[in-house]
Design a protein around this motif. Structure first.
Motif, PDB file in Angstrom:
ATOM      1  N   TRP A 149      31.370  55.546  10.333  1.00  0.00           N
ATOM      2  CA  TRP A 149      29.980  55.375  10.109  1.00  0.00           C
ATOM      3  C   TRP A 149      29.308  54.185  10.715  1.00  0.00           C
ATOM      4  N   LEU A 150      29.884  52.970  10.675  1.00  0.00           N
ATOM      5  CA  LEU A 150      29.416  51.855  11.015  1.00  0.00           C
ATOM      6  C   LEU A 150      29.085  51.477  12.611  1.00  0.00           C
ATOM      7  N   PRO A 151      29.858  52.127  13.352  1.00  0.00           N
ATOM      8  CA  PRO A 151      29.328  52.110  14.835  1.00  0.00           C
ATOM      9  C   PRO A 151      28.235  52.827  15.151  1.00  0.00           C
ATOM     10  N   LEU A 152      28.047  53.810  14.396  1.00  0.00           N
ATOM     11  CA  LEU A 152      26.753  54.680  14.585  1.00  0.00           C
ATOM     12  C   LEU A 152      25.694  53.947  14.028  1.00  0.00           C
ATOM     13  N   TRP A 153      25.777  53.309  12.744  1.00  0.00           N
ATOM     14  CA  TRP A 153      24.644  52.618  12.363  1.00  0.00           C
ATOM     15  C   TRP A 153      24.242  51.364  13.207  1.00  0.00           C
ATOM     16  N   ASN A 154      25.285  50.443  13.494  1.00  0.00           N
ATOM     17  CA  ASN A 154      25.000  49.492  14.421  1.00  0.00           C
ATOM     18  C   ASN A 154      24.289  49.735  15.566  1.00  0.00           C
ATOM     19  N   ARG A 155      24.819  50.992  16.419  1.00  0.00           N
ATOM     20  CA  ARG A 155      24.365  50.894  17.671  1.00  0.00           C
ATOM     21  C   ARG A 155      23.455  52.143  18.206  1.00  0.00           C
ATOM     22  N   LEU A 156      23.016  52.989  16.955  1.00  0.00           N
ATOM     23  CA  LEU A 156      22.087  54.081  17.075  1.00  0.00           C
ATOM     24  C   LEU A 156      21.093  54.267  16.043  1.00  0.00           C
ATOM     25  N   ILE A 157      21.478  53.714  14.675  1.00  0.00           N
ATOM     26  CA  ILE A 157      20.499  53.979  13.625  1.00  0.00           C
ATOM     27  C   ILE A 157      19.607  52.549  13.329  1.00  0.00           C
ATOM     28  N   GLU A 158      20.573  51.599  13.257  1.00  0.00           N
ATOM     29  CA  GLU A 158      19.480  50.262  12.794  1.00  0.00           C
ATOM     30  C   GLU A 158      18.572  50.070  13.793  1.00  0.00           C
ATOM     31  N   PRO A 159      19.201  49.959  15.234  1.00  0.00           N
ATOM     32  CA  PRO A 159      18.053  49.282  16.038  1.00  0.00           C
ATOM     33  C   PRO A 159      16.689  50.133  15.887  1.00  0.00           C
ATOM     34  N   ARG A 160      17.059  51.437  15.755  1.00  0.00           N
ATOM     35  CA  ARG A 160      15.603  52.197  15.766  1.00  0.00           C
ATOM     36  C   ARG A 160      15.000  51.952  14.241  1.00  0.00           C
ATOM     37  N   LEU A 161      15.631  51.696  13.223  1.00  0.00           N
ATOM     38  CA  LEU A 161      15.122  51.578  11.997  1.00  0.00           C
ATOM     39  C   LEU A 161      14.129  50.116  11.916  1.00  0.00           C
ATOM     40  N   ARG A 162      14.685  49.254  12.656  1.00  0.00           N
ATOM     41  CA  ARG A 162      14.280  47.817  12.800  1.00  0.00           C
ATOM     42  C   ARG A 162      12.907  47.996  13.300  1.00  0.00           C
ATOM     43  N   HIS A 163      12.570  48.851  14.106  1.00  0.00           N
ATOM     44  CA  HIS A 163      11.175  48.962  14.835  1.00  0.00           C
ATOM     45  C   HIS A 163      10.186  49.618  14.219  1.00  0.00           C
ATOM     46  N   THR A 164      10.447  50.441  13.340  1.00  0.00           N
ATOM     47  CA  THR A 164       9.594  51.348  12.211  1.00  0.00           C
ATOM     48  C   THR A 164       8.634  50.638  11.603  1.00  0.00           C
ATOM     49  N   SER A 165       7.518  51.063  11.383  1.00  0.00           N
ATOM     50  CA  SER A 165       6.495  50.413  10.696  1.00  0.00           C
ATOM     51  C   SER A 165       6.770  49.938   9.384  1.00  0.00           C
ATOM     52  N   LEU A 166       7.485  51.298   8.672  1.00  0.00           N
ATOM     53  CA  LEU A 166       7.810  50.979   7.002  1.00  0.00           C
ATOM     54  C   LEU A 166       8.729  49.705   6.915  1.00  0.00           C
ATOM     55  N   ILE A 167       9.748  49.647   7.560  1.00  0.00           N
ATOM     56  CA  ILE A 167      10.583  48.751   7.591  1.00  0.00           C
ATOM     57  C   ILE A 167       9.995  47.265   7.860  1.00  0.00           C
ATOM     58  N   ARG A 168       9.018  47.181   8.733  1.00  0.00           N
ATOM     59  CA  ARG A 168       8.389  45.853   9.194  1.00  0.00           C
ATOM     60  C   ARG A 168       7.786  45.418   7.734  1.00  0.00           C
ATOM     61  N   LYS A 169       6.850  46.690   7.031  1.00  0.00           N
ATOM     62  CA  LYS A 169       6.060  46.106   5.953  1.00  0.00           C
ATOM     63  C   LYS A 169       6.576  45.981   5.019  1.00  0.00           C
ATOM     64  N   LEU A 170       7.749  46.473   4.693  1.00  0.00           N
ATOM     65  CA  LEU A 170       8.912  46.115   3.332  1.00  0.00           C
ATOM     66  C   LEU A 170       9.367  44.907   3.597  1.00  0.00           C
ATOM     67  N   THR A 171       9.818  44.325   4.852  1.00  0.00           N
ATOM     68  CA  THR A 171      10.500  43.050   5.018  1.00  0.00           C
ATOM     69  C   THR A 171       9.609  41.779   5.157  1.00  0.00           C
ATOM     70  N   PRO A 172       9.722  40.825   4.238  1.00  0.00           N
ATOM     71  CA  PRO A 172       8.903  39.672   4.258  1.00  0.00           C
ATOM     72  C   PRO A 172       9.053  38.917   5.604  1.00  0.00           C
ATOM     73  N   LEU A 173       8.029  38.281   6.437  1.00  0.00           N
ATOM     74  CA  LEU A 173       8.155  37.673   7.446  1.00  0.00           C
ATOM     75  C   LEU A 173       8.878  36.289   7.237  1.00  0.00           C
ATOM     76  N   PRO A 174       9.797  35.690   8.012  1.00  0.00           N
ATOM     77  CA  PRO A 174      10.515  34.495   7.820  1.00  0.00           C
ATOM     78  C   PRO A 174       9.167  33.292   8.147  1.00  0.00           C
ATOM     79  N   GLN A 175       9.260  32.494   6.731  1.00  0.00           N
ATOM     80  CA  GLN A 175       8.437  31.286   6.858  1.00  0.00           C
ATOM     81  C   GLN A 175       8.610  30.330   7.869  1.00  0.00           C
ATOM     82  N   PRO A 176       7.724  29.708   8.493  1.00  0.00           N
ATOM     83  CA  PRO A 176       7.971  28.768   9.419  1.00  0.00           C
ATOM     84  C   PRO A 176       8.397  27.560   8.886  1.00  0.00           C
TER      85      PRO A 176
END
Length: 244
Positions: A211-238
């Motif tokens: 599972w993890l090679p599939l997650w690391n190379r195929l699944i996570e890169p796509r999830l990171r760019h979705t609007s839902l994941i962006r909205k739910l993840t707080p932005l790093p504080q400067p």
């Protein structure tokens, strides 16, 4: 003009190489081979002596512990554990990507045991000999679903939740003790052979390595760019500039 939020930073999980898929397939084949060889001997199997020896050491405290593990790590209990853990990561820690990684990895490792149960279909140890302390609804003994779940959660915690070398060492020790305790409890209750719990450790590891090679190379890169994941993840504080 309103700018879209930047993609969420990668988790940087280990086991990225596609070579781990090959290792996974080898482990799957090894596990099923062990299961088929054990099934050839029929039920009771040659490793029944381990179960018989553990019967002689039964004590009220150990029995209570084994029965508690049996209830807590039931299929419903396992789903509850995964749900609560993922909700904490999502709502409290605000790490949706980590929640998805942990939940999916632990689930894949746990559900991999169903491949062995369906393929091997080995009968459980005879309760007339082991004096089983619980009545299992399923007749398939290889591998142990309880042990597979414990091993999968341990692996998911080590690979995903622990982020430093020290954390991984501590988590590995705790996870190993947890998985071994669950495995021994299944023998103690008289519902599994030692080869069943060994098969659980191997097949859950095989599932996660797949599972993890599939997650690391195929699944996570796509999830990171979705609007839902962006909205739910707080932005790093400067970082604030230090006062001179």
């Amino acid at each position: 003009m309103k700018h879209s939020a930047p993609p969420v930073p990668p988790l940087g999980l280990p086991l990225r190489s596609w070579w781990f898929v090959l290792v996974s397939l080898v482990l799957f084949a090894l596990t099923l081979t062990i299961g088929f060889l054990a099934k050839v001997y029929g039920s009771p199997g040659p490793d029944l002596v381990w179960d018989v020896n553990m019967i002689q050491d039964r004590a009220p405290v150990l029995t209570a512990l084994a029965l508690a593990v049996n209830v807590v790590l039931s299929p419903a209990g396992n789903l509850g554990i995964l749900l609560v853990t993922c909700l904490v990561l999502l709502v409290v820690r605000r790490k949706p990507l980590t929640a998805l990684a942990f939940g999916s990895t632990a689930s894949v490792g746990w559900l991999s045991s169903e491949i062995g149960k369906f393929t091997v279909a080995r009968l459980r140890p005879p309760s007339s000999i082991t004096h089983a302390l619980v009545l299992e609804s399923g007749h398939d003994s290889f591998p142990s679903g309880h042990t597979a779940f414990a091993a999968s959660v341990a692996w998911a915690a080590i690979l995903i939740l622990a982020r430093t070398r020290g954390q991984r060492i501590i988590t590995a020790v705790i996870g190993a003790l947890f998985a071994v305790t669950v495995a021994l409890s299944r023998l103690y209750l008289g519902v599994h052979y030692p080869t069943d719990v060994l098969g659980s450790l191997l097949i859950s590891t095989a599932g996660i390595l797949l599972w993890l090679p599939l997650w690391n190379r195929l699944i996570e890169p796509r999830l990171r760019h979705t609007s839902l994941i962006r909205k739910l993840t707080p932005l790093p504080q400067p970082r604030r500039a230090a006062n001179n």
